[in-house]
Structure formats: structure tokens, C-alpha cells
Design a protein around this motif. Structure first.
Motif, PDB file in Angstrom:
ATOM      1  N   UNK A 183       0.835  -1.203   0.000  1.00 31.58           N
ATOM      2  CA  UNK A 183       0.000   0.000   0.000  1.00 31.58           C
ATOM      3  C   UNK A 183       0.866   1.248   0.000  1.00 31.58           C
ATOM      4  N   UNK A 184       1.956   1.206   0.736  1.00 33.04           N
ATOM      5  CA  UNK A 184       2.868   2.356   0.760  1.00 33.04           C
ATOM      6  C   UNK A 184       3.558   2.519  -0.589  1.00 33.04           C
ATOM      7  N   UNK A 185       3.886   1.430  -1.224  1.00 34.79           N
ATOM      8  CA  UNK A 185       4.547   1.510  -2.535  1.00 34.79           C
ATOM      9  C   UNK A 185       3.652   2.210  -3.552  1.00 34.79           C
ATOM     10  N   UNK A 186       2.329   2.100  -3.376  1.00 37.18           N
ATOM     11  CA  UNK A 186       1.415   2.750  -4.289  1.00 37.18           C
ATOM     12  C   UNK A 186       1.448   4.265  -4.199  1.00 37.18           C
ATOM     13  N   UNK A 187       2.011   4.791  -3.113  1.00 37.57           N
ATOM     14  CA  UNK A 187       2.105   6.249  -2.947  1.00 37.57           C
ATOM     15  C   UNK A 187       3.407   6.819  -3.505  1.00 37.57           C
ATOM     16  N   UNK A 188       4.262   5.955  -4.030  1.00 37.80           N
ATOM     17  CA  UNK A 188       5.567   6.414  -4.527  1.00 37.80           C
ATOM     18  C   UNK A 188       5.438   7.502  -5.600  1.00 37.80           C
ATOM     19  N   UNK A 189       4.530   7.377  -6.587  1.00 37.68           N
ATOM     20  CA  UNK A 189       4.424   8.445  -7.596  1.00 37.68           C
ATOM     21  C   UNK A 189       4.084   9.803  -6.996  1.00 37.68           C
ATOM     22  N   UNK A 190       3.281   9.828  -5.938  1.00 36.62           N
ATOM     23  CA  UNK A 190       2.929  11.096  -5.307  1.00 36.62           C
ATOM     24  C   UNK A 190       4.142  11.733  -4.635  1.00 36.62           C
TER      25      UNK A 190
END
Length: 287
Positions: A183-190
Motif C-alpha cells: 500500500x505504501x509503494x502505491x504512494x511512490x508516484x505522489x
């Protein structure tokens, strides 16, 4: 933290059709309304005649009668309020960006007609957007003159940072213990979007991407009210101070790097590093 500059007005770059900034992911979003299926005129008229029990030679309804489902010129056109609200939203985004950039100077009074001329629109959407900013506390209404950009000092900025820390730090530490790594990896682009904006010194783009990152983190808590309150406090903390130098690119890069470092710690569930980074991030928010 974004601070004011000596420039006045809104930069000419906000030309008609170019008020809003592109989304951080570079994609445009459209909402298309499906076209209404056409109805066979003869079938509709026949059904209307049968239900009404009125018929003229040739199967036409009597004068004044209309088959159900048949459109006439008397139907009102689609409301234009959507288009106006779209313009108002774009103007609101442009004004917020100008606030963060320091182009709307604290203490200065701006009239809706003058700003509308710069944006290439009428005064109405500008006035509506300014009213919204007045509700948020970014500007003050000056009767018969326009709107004055609110003047803020370091103390108010420090108080906002303190309140934000009281809300967000415990939530982030709780999420660090429960949210899985993917779930944290999904915020990488932000997080990377904040670095991109900081690298070119675009304070308005950085402010937008910074809020997007924090919103995404807090959204994982599932508490919509918390997200709304925290986002409003975050936005207010980005308004310029009444005096002081503009935020340096190095400061933006330092803040952006904390986002990526925080994600790395969250993925690895290193709670000690998470706590240190989060507290440091808010300690630097009042500079």
C-alpha cells in the motif's frame, strides 16, 4: 512553507483556457455523457394516440396533443451553470496558485474586475472564487473595493504546524504499524511528484503535490473527517507570510526528500525512523 514576494498581481501566464494546472500524473480526465438513444417517431406517436384515445386522419395526434416521449422545441436547454462553475473552479485554482507563489501580495487589495481582465473572464467567476477564499480566510472582503490578501505572521504559521502535528503524527505512527508494504509503494508516484516540482522551484506545483501526498497517507486511516480537516490546515499553512524571503528551492527539495525517506521507512516498518522523520517534517513546516 511558501512565503510572499514583492511582485503584484497575477502573472500573465494565467491566460484564458490555461487557468488550471495539469494533474500530477500528467493525464487528463474527461467525463462524457452518453448520447440519448433516438426513439422512432411513428412508434412514439402511435403509442401516444392509443393511450390518449385521440386520433386524427393519418394517425396524427389532435392539435395540442403530443405523443409521449417526443421532444419539442419548448424543452429548456441544458443548464449553463456547469460551464460557469467550471470557469470558477479554474479561477479558484489560479488564485490559490498565485497566493502560494506570492503574486497576490499580503495586504494588497485586488478588485474582481481587474483580476477578471487579467484572466480574460468576467468579474463574476473571479468574485465567486474570491468569496470562497474569504470563507477559507485567505482574503478579506473590502466593501466597494474588492478583496485584501490576509496578512499572516510567523506565529500563526507555527501554530498551524503544531496543530497539524497533533493530528497527523499519531495517525501516521498508527498506520506504520498496520498498513502493508504494498500500500505504501502505491504512494511512490505522489512522493516523486513533490521532488519533481521542488527540483524546478515551482512552489505552486509543489504545494499541490505536497497536499496530495499527505491526503493519500491520511486516507489510509479511513477517517474522511480527519482528512478534510488536515487538508484545510495544510492549505492554510501554504499561504504567504506578510514579509520575508520566498521559499528557496533547497528548502523545497529538503521537504520533498523527507516524503520519499518516509515511504522507505514505512515500507520497511522501521517505526523509529518513521517517528523521527514525521516529527522533523512538521518541525520544519513553520520555517
Amino acid at each position: 512553507m511558501e512565503q510572499g514576494s514583492a511582485r503584484e498581481g497575477v502573472r500573465p501566464a494565467y491566460a484564458p483556457g490555461a487557468f488550471s494546472r495539469a494533474p500530477a500524473d500528467g493525464r487528463t480526465r474527461e467525463c462524457r455523457v452518453p448520447e440519448q438513444a433516438r426513439v422512432e417517431r411513428a412508434g412514439v406517436e402511435r403509442a401516444g394516440v392509443e393511450r390518449a384515445g385521440v386520433e386524427r386522419p393519418g394517425g396524427r395526434p389532435a392539435d395540442g396533443e403530443q405523443a409521449r416521449g417526443e421532444h419539442t422545441h419548448s424543452e429548456p436547454p441544458a443548464p449553463r451553470v456547469v460551464q460557469r462553475h467550471s470557469v470558477r473552479g479554474q479561477i479558484l485554482d489560479a488564485l490559490r496558485a498565485a497566493l502560494v507563489d506570492g503574486e497576490l501580495v499580503p495586504g494588497q487589495v485586488y478588485s474582481a474586475p481587474a483580476l477578471g481582465a487579467r484572466f480574460g473572464v468576467s468579474a463574476t467567476p473571479v468574485r465567486e472564487a474570491m468569496q470562497r477564499l474569504a470563507v477559507e480566510g485567505a482574503v478579506e472582503v473590502v466593501p466597494n473595493r474588492g478583496f485584501r490578501v490576509s496578512e499572516r505572521g510567523p506565529r500563526e504559521l507555527a501554530e498551524l504546524a503544531e496543530v497539524r502535528a497533533l493530528i497527523e503524527v499519531p495517525v501516521m505512527l498508527g498506520l506504520a504499524r498496520t498498513v502493508p508494504a504494498h500500500r505504501w509503494c502505491g504512494l511512490r508516484p505522489l512522493a516523486e511528484a513533490t521532488v519533481t516540482a521542488a527540483a524546478v522551484g515551482d512552489r505552486a506545483a509543489y504545494a499541490e503535490s505536497d497536499r496530495a501526498f499527505h491526503r493519500a497517507v491520511l486516507t489510509l486511516s479511513g477517517n474522511e473527517q480527519l482528512v478534510a480537516v488536515a487538508d484545510e490546515l495544510h492549505r492554510r499553512s501554504q499561504w504567504p507570510l506578510v514579509s520575508g524571503p520566498a521559499t528557496r528551492r533547497a528548502d523545497l527539495l529538503a521537504d520533498a526528500s523527507e516524503h520519499t525517506a518516509l515511504l522507505d521507512a514505512l515500507v520497511s516498518q522501521d517505526l523509529a525512523v518513521v517517528q523521527a522523520l514525521v516529527r522533523e517534517h512538521f518541525a520544519g513546516a513553520d520555517r
